[in-house]
Design an enzyme around this catalytic site. Structure first.
Site, PDB file in Angstrom:
ATOM      1  N   LEU A   1       0.815  -1.219   0.000  1.00 59.38           N
ATOM      2  CA  LEU A   1       0.000   0.000   0.000  1.00 59.38           C
ATOM      3  C   LEU A   1       0.846   1.265   0.000  1.00 59.38           C
ATOM      4  CD1 LEU A   1      -2.933   1.063   0.234  1.00 59.38           C
ATOM      5  CD2 LEU A   1      -2.586   1.140   2.715  1.00 59.38           C
ATOM      6  N   ASP A   2       0.545   2.173  -0.932  1.00 56.05           N
ATOM      7  CA  ASP A   2       1.199   3.474  -1.020  1.00 56.05           C
ATOM      8  C   ASP A   2       2.721   3.390  -1.145  1.00 56.05           C
ATOM      9  OD1 ASP A   2      -1.177   4.779   1.368  1.00 56.05           O
ATOM     10  OD2 ASP A   2      -1.260   4.764  -0.826  1.00 56.05           O
ATOM     11  N   ALA A   3       3.208   2.279  -1.687  1.00 55.67           N
ATOM     12  CA  ALA A   3       4.658   2.110  -1.780  1.00 55.67           C
ATOM     13  C   ALA A   3       5.158   1.967  -3.208  1.00 55.67           C
ATOM     14  CB  ALA A   3       5.089   0.890  -0.957  1.00 55.67           C
TER      15      ALA A   3
END
Lengths: 284, 284, 284, 284
Positions: free
Chosen positions: D227-229
Site C-alpha cells: 500500500l502506497d509504496a
C-alpha cells in the site's frame, strides 16, 4: 442562529479592537474569528471578524442602528456586515476557453463554492453545451465595436434582474465596460494569464516565450478601468524550460488559471479581501 | 585522463548525434553524459556532451584538428570544448550589498564552486574587509559620469591580466560599459532583484510593493547592452502578503538573490547554458 | 525608549485582548504590532504584541509587578517579555559540514541577525579555520560513547558562563543530551535534511533517492528527547528528477538547509514562535 | 501518416542511440523527439523517441519484425511502440469524493486528455449522477470483506470487455486486489493525499495536522501489492500554518490531488514514464 462576517476599516486609533469586541459581547454575541491589520505608515486600520448572536431579537437592522450610532460615529468607521447563511449571487462571463468554467462549476456542484450561479453570459455560443450539462441558463450576448453599448445594457439587465453581487470573468475575452465596473467596483474578478505586471494585455504566453522566462504565472485581480491594472488578489507560478513550446506554456498555464481564479473567488466570497490604494489586504 | 565538456550547436540535420558519438568512440573516448535539444521551429540543434579520452596521445589540439576537418565541416557546426580539470577564472564586481558576495565566497571556500577568484572589484570601499577576511585581492575603482572611460580601462586591464573568463555582478550597482560587454559576450552574469520582465531598473521592490503583487522574484541573466533585458538563466520567487513591508520585501529578496545568482553561476560554470535569440537553453 | 515584545498564552476567555491593550495604554504604552491566535478546539489563546513605553519610569520590573497583579491573575495567563534592544546570546554547534555555519555567520556579520554569538562548539576541528576567519572563539569538544557525560558538562559550562539563551545545531551530527534539552526547552534549533516526518534519522538523502521521490525537503525544529520529532518551525522543498544523483540531492539539499535553518533562527529570535502540543504557532 | 512513440530500455552499451536513429532513418522515418537517460551506476539505458514514417508500406508489423531481428537482438533491448493516433482506453474507479473525477472529466470533455473513458466503476452510488451528467456508463460494484473476490471478477470482466489499458483510482478508497495489479502492472495510477513516504495509509491529513507540519502534499504513483509504496510519478506540495484546521488541510489538499493526479495521467498517457527498481524515469 445566524453567523455574520463583519469587515471594518477606518483611520487607526486607540481602542478600536476593544470597542468592537465589547460591542459584540454586550449584544450577546460570540466571536468565532478575529483578525486585524494596521497600515502604520498610512495609519489605516482593517479588521475582519466572524461572530454569532445568541439573542434572536438582535437582528441585522438592530445591528446597523446600534453599531452606527456608537462605534461608527466614534471611530469614523466604514463597515460591511454579511450573513453567512445567505448564498452570494455570482454570475460567470465566458468566451471560448472552457477550463476555468469547468473548474468553477465542479466546485459549485460539489458544494465547495457556497454561491448561487443564476446564469452564464458569453459572447460566443461555444460553451452553451457545458451550461446545459450543468443545468445553468446561458445567454449568448455577442459583442462588437458597434453594439458595445447595447450589449452592456443587456448584461446589466440580467445582472440586476437576478440580484447578482459578484461577477467572475472566467477567461472572458472582452473588455468590461465602464458602467458595469462602476456598479461592481471591486466585485468583478478577472483571471489574467500572466504574472502581472509582466505581460499585460493580449497573448502573454507568446510574450513570455519570446522573453525566455523560466517561470510563468497567472494573476487574479479586481477589474478597474485600466486593463490588467486592478488590485491583485492572488497569484501563482510554475516553472518552464527551453523544452517547453508555447503550447506547453498554454497547457501549464491552464492549470494555474484554474487554481488562481478559484482561490480568488473563494477569498472574495469568504469576505477575506479588502481593497485600498489599488492593493488588497487578504485575511487568512 | 582529463574529462571534457563539448557544447555544440548547428542547423538541425540527420545524423549529427550519430556522427558526434561515433567520433568520440573512434578516438577511444568514453561518453559520460549526453543531452540534446532541437528547436524544430527554427531547425536548430544543440548538444552537450561530457567525455574522457583514454588515449593519452589524443590531445586537445588533435581534437580541434580532426573534429574541425570532419564533423564541423560536414554539419556547419559551432562548438566549445572545455577541460573539466581547469579551474575557470571568475571575477566578482560588488558595490555595497554584501549578501551575494558572502554567499559566493562561502561556496568558494567550501569547494562547492570550482573556480579561481583572482580579485574583487568595487566602486565602493565598504566590502573591502570581507575580501580581506577571505584573503582575496580587492580593487576599489570608483565610477562617476566623468571617469567612466578610465574606470573601464582599469577594469579591463585587471580582467585581461588575470585571464578572467567570467564576470559576476553580485549586486554591482553600476551599468557595465559596452567594451566589457563586447569582450565578455554571454559571460557577464547579473542578478536583478525582480522577476523580469516585471520591474526592470531601479528600486524594483518599491515598485512591486506599490503594485501590490503577491509574489516577488529574482532573475539571473547575461548582461547585454540593454539594461535587464539579456538572456535569462535562472529565476525564482517567494510569496508576500499585505503584512510585508518594503523592508520585508528586501529581506525576503536577499535570500532569493543569493540562491538565484549562485544557481546561475553553477549552471554557467558547468557549461550547461547555451544562448540563442536572447534566450537560454539550460541543460540538466 | 525601549521596544518590547510581549508573548502571551492562556485559556481562551472573553476580554483578554481588551484588557491587555488597555493595560498597555494605561501605562503610556504605544502598540506597534498585535496579533493573536485562538485554538477554538482546545480553547487556548495566544498573543504576540510589540510596544514601547513613553514613560521612562515604567521599567521592566514595574511591568512584571503590575501586570502580574492584574492581568496575569485575572486570566491565569503565562507570558514572556523581551527587550528588543538586548542582543540575544546564541551559540552554534557544528560538526564537519560548513554550509549552514557560513550562512549564519554571513548574516551575523552583515547585521541581518541581531544576536551575539559568543562561541562555536564542535566535535571536530575541521571548521576551526572558519571560526578564526570570523574572529569567533572555537571550542573543540569531541564526543564518544564513553565521554558523553563529560562532554555535556563542558558544553553546559560554556553555555552558562556566556549566558547563552539559544542554541543552534548547524548540521551538528551528535545527539544532544538530556540535561541540555531540559535547560534549553524549545531553545535548541536543529536542521534536519529531510521533509519530516519523512526520512528521520541518518542518511535521509539516500533514503529519499531509493524511494524515488520527486521532491526533497529540509525541516527546522526544536530539539526534544525524541530524535527528529520536536515541534516543527519551518520547512521547505525543492524538486528532483530521475536525472539527479544522490550527490545532486545533497547539493540541492544544502541550499534548502541554509534557507530553512536561517528562517527558523530569525523567527525564533523575533519571538514569533510559540510551542504547544509539540506544534508551533508562528506569527507573521 | 501515423506518429509513433518508441520507448526503449536495455543494458547500456556503445552505439545504441546511433543504431536506433539509423534504423528510423533507413526506413524513411522522421525523428520528431528524442531523449535518453543512462543510469551509469546500474548501467541501464532508457530512450524515448517520437517519429513518423513517410513510407505507407512500413507498417507496425514490419517495424516489429525488422526491429526485432536487428536492434533488439543486438542490444538485448526491451521496447514498446505506441501509435499516437489511437486513443488509449482508460477506466476510472471512484468512491465518494468527486473533485478528482470532475477534474478528469473536464479535461476529457475539452479534449485535453486524449483517451477513451468507457466506464466509471464505484463501490458507492454517490457519484452516479456525475457520470450521467457526462454521459459515461457507471457501474456500482460494492466491495465488502466477503465479496472481494466476486467484485474483482466483475471489475476484471468490465476491464477486459472494454479493452481497458490504464486504470485511474480517483480517490477510490478500496484496496485494489492482486489479480488486477498483476494484469495492470504499472498501469494503475493512484493519488495518495500526502507527500509520500510521509503519512501513508488512512487519514493522512489528520496525521499531518497532529505532527504540525508546515507543508502538505499529494503523490501520484503506480499501484503495487504494498500500500502506497509503488513507484512515484508526480508529487506536489502547498504550505500550511497553525491557522489551518484539518478542514483547511483537506480543502487545500483537494486542489493538490486534482493537479497531481491529472499531471500523472498526462505523463503516463504520453508514454513519458518508465519504471525500474520501484522508481520512475519521467521524460520531459
Amino acid at each position: 442562529m445566524s453567523k455574520f462576517i463583519l469587515n471594518i476599516n477606518c483611520p487607526d486609533q486607540k481602542g478600536i479592537i476593544a470597542s468592537v469586541t465589547n460591542f459584540i459581547h454586550l449584544n450577546a454575541g460570540n466571536i468565532l474569528y478575529i483578525d486585524q491589520y494596521v497600515d502604520r505608515e498610512n495609519k489605516l486600520f482593517f479588521m475582519r471578524l466572524e461572530c454569532e448572536f445568541i439573542n434572536g431579537d438582535f437582528t441585522e437592522n438592530e445591528f446597523h442602528t446600534t453599531f452606527g450610532e456608537t462605534i461608527v460615529k466614534k471611530f469614523n468607521l466604514t463597515y460591511e456586515l454579511y450573513n453567512k447563511d445567505i448564498r452570494p449571487v455570482m454570475a460567470l462571463f465566458v468566451s471560448k476557453y472552457d477550463h476555468c468554467l469547468y473548474d468553477i462549476l465542479a466546485r459549485y456542484m460539489s458544494g465547495e463554492l457556497f454561491v448561487k450561479i443564476p446564469f452564464i453570459i458569453s459572447n460566443h455560443k461555444d460553451l452553451e453545451s457545458i451550461a446545459e450539462r450543468f443545468d445553468i441558463p446561458f445567454y449568448h450576448i455577442p459583442v462588437t465595436k458597434e453594439n458595445k453599448a447595447i450589449a452592456e445594457v443587456q448584461q446589466l439587465k440580467l445582472l440586476k434582474d437576478h440580484g447578482v453581487e459578484t461577477i467572475v470573468l472566467a477567461r472572458y475575452m472582452q473588455i468590461v465596460t465602464g458602467k458595469i465596473i462602476d456598479e461592481y467596483r471591486n466585485k468583478i474578478i478577472n483571471i489574467h494569464h500572466s504574472f502581472l505586471p509582466a505581460f499585460p494585455g493580449a497573448k502573454p504566453y507568446h510574450s513570455a516565450f519570446d522573453r525566455g522566462v523560466k517561470i510563468i504565472g497567472a494573476t487574479s485581480h479586481y477589474v478597474t478601468e485600466e486593463l490588467d491594472a486592478g488590485p491583485i488578489i492572488e497569484q501563482n507560478i510554475t516553472q518552464v524550460t527551453h523544452l517547453n513550446s508555447i503550447q506547453d506554456f498554454i497547457a501549464k498555464g491552464r492549470d494555474l488559471e484554474r487554481i488562481v481564479l478559484s482561490k480568488a473567488i473563494q477569498l472574495h466570497l469568504a469576505r477575506k479581501v479588502m481593497v485600498y490604494q489599488n492593493k488588497t489586504v487578504v485575511f487568512s
